[in-house]
Design a protein around this motif. Structure first.
Motif, PDB file in Angstrom:
ATOM      1  N   SER A 141     -41.686  12.275   7.037  1.00 12.06           N
ATOM      2  CA  SER A 141     -41.573  10.919   7.588  1.00 12.06           C
ATOM      3  C   SER A 141     -42.836  10.088   7.465  1.00 12.06           C
ATOM      4  CB  SER A 141     -41.219  10.996   9.075  1.00 12.06           C
ATOM      5  OG  SER A 141     -39.894  11.386   9.248  1.00 12.06           O
ATOM      6  N   LYS A 142     -43.946  10.634   7.962  1.00 15.39           N
ATOM      7  CA  LYS A 142     -45.160   9.823   8.086  1.00 15.39           C
ATOM      8  C   LYS A 142     -45.928   9.809   6.760  1.00 15.39           C
ATOM      9  CE  LYS A 142     -43.993  10.213  12.508  1.00 15.39           C
ATOM     10  NZ  LYS A 142     -43.571   9.230  13.469  1.00 15.39           N
ATOM     11  N   ASP A 179     -47.598  21.093  15.972  1.00 12.48           N
ATOM     12  CA  ASP A 179     -46.915  19.937  15.380  1.00 12.48           C
ATOM     13  C   ASP A 179     -47.903  19.231  14.452  1.00 12.48           C
ATOM     14  OD1 ASP A 179     -45.882  17.416  14.836  1.00 12.48           O
ATOM     15  OD2 ASP A 179     -44.930  17.205  16.800  1.00 12.48           O
ATOM     16  N   TYR A 228     -52.390   5.551  15.435  1.00 14.06           N
ATOM     17  CA  TYR A 228     -52.370   4.955  16.767  1.00 14.06           C
ATOM     18  C   TYR A 228     -53.788   4.846  17.310  1.00 14.06           C
ATOM     19  CZ  TYR A 228     -47.714   7.020  16.352  1.00 14.06           C
ATOM     20  OH  TYR A 228     -46.480   7.395  15.896  1.00 14.06           O
ATOM     21  N   GLY A 261     -43.567   3.980  15.959  1.00 15.84           N
ATOM     22  CA  GLY A 261     -44.278   5.134  15.398  1.00 15.84           C
ATOM     23  C   GLY A 261     -43.855   5.402  13.977  1.00 15.84           C
ATOM     24  N   VAL A 273     -47.105  16.884  11.930  1.00 17.93           N
ATOM     25  CA  VAL A 273     -46.397  15.871  11.141  1.00 17.93           C
ATOM     26  C   VAL A 273     -47.322  14.781  10.597  1.00 17.93           C
ATOM     27  CG1 VAL A 273     -44.188  16.260  12.346  1.00 17.93           C
ATOM     28  CG2 VAL A 273     -45.639  14.356  13.049  1.00 17.93           C
ATOM     29  N   TYR A 274     -48.515  14.637  11.210  1.00 21.28           N
ATOM     30  CA  TYR A 274     -49.470  13.626  10.700  1.00 21.28           C
ATOM     31  C   TYR A 274     -50.563  14.263   9.842  1.00 21.28           C
ATOM     32  CZ  TYR A 274     -47.346  10.541  14.189  1.00 21.28           C
ATOM     33  OH  TYR A 274     -46.455   9.790  14.928  1.00 21.28           O
ATOM     34  N   ASN A 290     -50.662  12.349  18.306  1.00 19.32           N
ATOM     35  CA  ASN A 290     -49.998  11.180  18.861  1.00 19.32           C
ATOM     36  C   ASN A 290     -50.042  11.343  20.380  1.00 19.32           C
ATOM     37  OD1 ASN A 290     -48.238   9.180  19.668  1.00 19.32           O
ATOM     38  ND2 ASN A 290     -46.438  10.011  18.659  1.00 19.32           N
ATOM     39  N   ASN A 338     -50.735  19.373  18.916  1.00 22.69           N
ATOM     40  CA  ASN A 338     -50.365  18.401  17.890  1.00 22.69           C
ATOM     41  C   ASN A 338     -51.657  17.854  17.280  1.00 22.69           C
ATOM     42  OD1 ASN A 338     -49.268  14.961  18.303  1.00 22.69           O
ATOM     43  ND2 ASN A 338     -49.106  16.196  16.473  1.00 22.69           N
ATOM     44  N   SER A 392     -43.356  17.245   8.476  1.00 23.50           N
ATOM     45  CA  SER A 392     -42.334  16.237   8.215  1.00 23.50           C
ATOM     46  C   SER A 392     -42.702  15.406   6.992  1.00 23.50           C
ATOM     47  CB  SER A 392     -42.225  15.315   9.433  1.00 23.50           C
ATOM     48  OG  SER A 392     -41.332  14.268   9.168  1.00 23.50           O
ATOM     49  N   TYR A 415     -41.760  15.611  23.702  1.00 20.84           N
ATOM     50  CA  TYR A 415     -41.878  17.007  24.178  1.00 20.84           C
ATOM     51  C   TYR A 415     -41.430  17.094  25.635  1.00 20.84           C
ATOM     52  CZ  TYR A 415     -45.428  17.325  20.389  1.00 20.84           C
ATOM     53  OH  TYR A 415     -46.123  17.250  19.215  1.00 20.84           O
ATOM     54  N   ARG A 429     -34.984  11.331   7.214  1.00 21.54           N
ATOM     55  CA  ARG A 429     -34.824  12.447   8.137  1.00 21.54           C
ATOM     56  C   ARG A 429     -34.989  13.803   7.448  1.00 21.54           C
ATOM     57  NH1 ARG A 429     -36.796  11.139  11.007  1.00 21.54           N
ATOM     58  NH2 ARG A 429     -36.102  12.393  12.732  1.00 21.54           N
ATOM     59  N   GLY A 458     -35.936  16.124  10.017  1.00 16.93           N
ATOM     60  CA  GLY A 458     -37.161  15.546  10.570  1.00 16.93           C
ATOM     61  C   GLY A 458     -37.792  16.423  11.642  1.00 16.93           C
ATOM     62  N   GLY A 459     -38.959  15.955  12.101  1.00 17.90           N
ATOM     63  CA  GLY A 459     -39.710  16.698  13.108  1.00 17.90           C
ATOM     64  C   GLY A 459     -39.018  16.716  14.464  1.00 17.90           C
ATOM     65  N   TYR A 460     -38.336  15.646  14.800  1.00 24.38           N
ATOM     66  CA  TYR A 460     -37.606  15.594  16.079  1.00 24.38           C
ATOM     67  C   TYR A 460     -36.629  16.771  16.186  1.00 24.38           C
ATOM     68  CZ  TYR A 460     -38.527  10.860  18.017  1.00 24.38           C
ATOM     69  OH  TYR A 460     -39.074   9.749  18.601  1.00 24.38           O
ATOM     70  N   TRP A 517     -47.187  13.450  22.813  1.00 24.81           N
ATOM     71  CA  TRP A 517     -45.978  12.740  22.358  1.00 24.81           C
ATOM     72  C   TRP A 517     -44.874  12.913  23.412  1.00 24.81           C
ATOM     73  CZ3 TRP A 517     -41.829  14.952  18.726  1.00 24.81           C
ATOM     74  CH2 TRP A 517     -40.966  13.933  18.281  1.00 24.81           C
TER      75      TRP A 517
HETATM   76  N1  PLP Z   1     -44.100  14.859  16.136  1.00 26.35           N
HETATM   77  C1  PLP Z   1     -44.837  13.799  16.513  1.00 26.35           C
HETATM   78  C2  PLP Z   1     -46.134  14.032  17.160  1.00 26.35           C
HETATM   79  C3  PLP Z   1     -44.367  12.493  16.292  1.00 26.35           C
HETATM   80  O1  PLP Z   1     -45.115  11.460  16.670  1.00 26.35           O
HETATM   81  C4  PLP Z   1     -43.102  12.323  15.676  1.00 26.35           C
HETATM   82  C5  PLP Z   1     -42.550  10.967  15.480  1.00 26.35           C
HETATM   83  O2  PLP Z   1     -43.016   9.987  15.975  1.00 26.35           O
HETATM   84  C6  PLP Z   1     -42.402  13.462  15.273  1.00 26.35           C
HETATM   85  C7  PLP Z   1     -42.911  14.714  15.530  1.00 26.35           C
HETATM   86  C8  PLP Z   1     -41.069  13.396  14.605  1.00 26.35           C
HETATM   87  O3  PLP Z   1     -40.974  12.586  13.509  1.00 26.35           O
HETATM   88  P1  PLP Z   1     -39.795  12.749  12.431  1.00 26.35           P
HETATM   89  O4  PLP Z   1     -38.602  13.255  13.175  1.00 26.35           O
HETATM   90  O5  PLP Z   1     -39.583  11.410  11.855  1.00 26.35           O
HETATM   91  O6  PLP Z   1     -40.296  13.771  11.466  1.00 26.35           O
END
Ligand code: PLP
Length: 388
Positions: free
Chosen positions: A234-235, A201, A321, A36, A203-204, A173, A169, A232, A126, A243, A97-99, A123
């Protein structure tokens, strides 16, 4: 040793995706479509900013909420792009990061036995975090024939006296569905009526196709205080390893989350925060280029998968995806993914990991890899599923 391990640790499942990744490592000539994360490098101007931060000695703890310049830049971006007014002093927290953000939100809001509504599919993290905190997961289906969107009445009916949190979300994802303004306004009406918090959420948010517009539900003033939004770097900026992400929420929530950050990570990496600041303030051309390439790949993989007899692939509007339906070939996505891994040497993720009912019968394939890889992967999959 095991008797020393807490119940919460025991009941938290290992990521199903990791299991497949680990098996893949033992094989040769494998195409990995389970990951991912963007396959692009972080844009140069962002890396340069990190080097400069190191040279300037910005290598120490920062404020718990993140460096003030980054929070200011985030507040501006939220105002201009998301329609969210947020005070950088007490409504924005920079996270690892989002996690990290999602983990914190679940931990701060949920007591054991509280109910959390997740979509099926959603995802998988969760679900794992819900297990960790001892919350009960209630699934709300996303219907494929409605573009993987929920039925609003059904969503409302899933909310019970025990529900504390609803998680949405968009772009999503694993399906790539995008929730538009109209449906989010309907969700907002429910959230306003009911005694629950919404975790949105996003993040995308930038990885979105066909001219669709991302809409942030926290921009609706009436429910703003009942929404916690996770973003985030990240993406969007191909920065998964740096992070950095952030949470936007009301000050009561952020006060508690500050405590959690202070006793866990203290702050996000100082160097990565300066890189994130450059990402927001710098030219966005690299992001536009990456999204264009994702869109090409999306078109390619959807059309190739739909050529396989027995496969139906929904065309995602966002994220990176595809979530094709293989149920005519096999209803057991775990065995199917294992068969494809062993025989075709292509790593996919079984849909059941994302949701027990709607998710089952599907596979998730990431198109954050080259067009050549995608073409070769689908060719191999076609070959090995034709004899099932
Ligand atoms: N939320 C969703 C839906 C994701 O798919 C991901 C990562 O795959 C995240 C949050 C967290 O990503 P990151 O911690 O890299 O910001």
């Amino acid at each position: 040793m095991e008797r020393f391990i807490s119940e919460r640790a025991f009941r938290t499942p290992l990521s199903g995706i990791k299991k497949f990744s680990e098996k893949a490592l033992a094989l040769r000539d494998v195409i990995r479509l389970e990951l991912g994360e963007p396959d692009f490098d972080t844009p140069t101007y962002i890396k340069e900013a990190a080097k400069e931060a190191m040279d300037k000695g910005y290598t120490h703890y920062t404020a718990i909420a993140g460096i003030p310049e980054l929070r200011e830049a985030i507040a501006e971006k939220l105002r201009e792009e998301n329609g969210i007014e947020a005070d950088p002093e007490n409504e924005i927290l920079v996270t690892c990061g989002g996690y990290h953000a999602v983990f914190a939100v679940f931990n701060i809001l949920l007591n054991p036995g509280d109910e959390v509504i997740l979509t099926d599919p959603s995802w998988s993290a969760y679900y794992s975090v819900a297990k960790f905190v001892g919350a009960k997961v209630v699934y709300c289906p996303l219907y494929e024939d409605r573009g993987f969107k929920p039925d609003i009445e059904e969503l409302e009916n899933k909310i019970s006296d025990k529900t504390k949190l609803v998680v949405l979300n968009t772009p999503q994802n694993p399906t790539g569905a995008v929730l538009d303004r109209k449906i989010l306004e309907e969700v907002a009406d429910i959230i306003q009526k009911k005694d629950v918090i919404l975790l949105s959420d996003e993040v995308y948010e930038k990885i979105i196709f066909d001219g669709e517009k991302h809409f942030s539900i926290a921009s609706i003033p009436d429910i703003r205080d009942k929404v916690i939004t996770v973003f985030s770097f990240s993406k969007t900026y191909a920065m998964t390893g740096w992070r950095v992400g952030y949470v936007v929420a009301n000050p009561t929530f952020t006060a508690h989350m500050r405590k959690m950050i202070s006793i866990s990570t203290v702050c996000a990496s100082s160097i990565a925060q300066y890189a994130a600041l450059a990402a927001l303030r710098g030219p966005q051309d690299a992001v536009v280029e990456m999204i264009k390439e994702y869109e090409h790949r999306r078109n390619l993989i959807v059309s190739e998968l739909n050529k396989i007899s027995g496969v139906k692939c929904f065309k995602p509007k966002g994220a990176f995806y595809v979530f094709p339906d293989f149920s005519e070939i096999s209803k057991d996505s775990m065995s199917l993914a294992m068969h494809i891994l062993e025989k075709a040497r292509v790593v996919t993720v079984p849909g059941v990991i994302f949701g027990p009912e709607i998710g089952e019968g599907h596979l998730r394939l990431s198109f954050a890899t080259s067009r050549e890889n995608l073409e070769e992967a689908v060719r191999r999959i076609r070959e090995v599923v034709s004899d099932l």
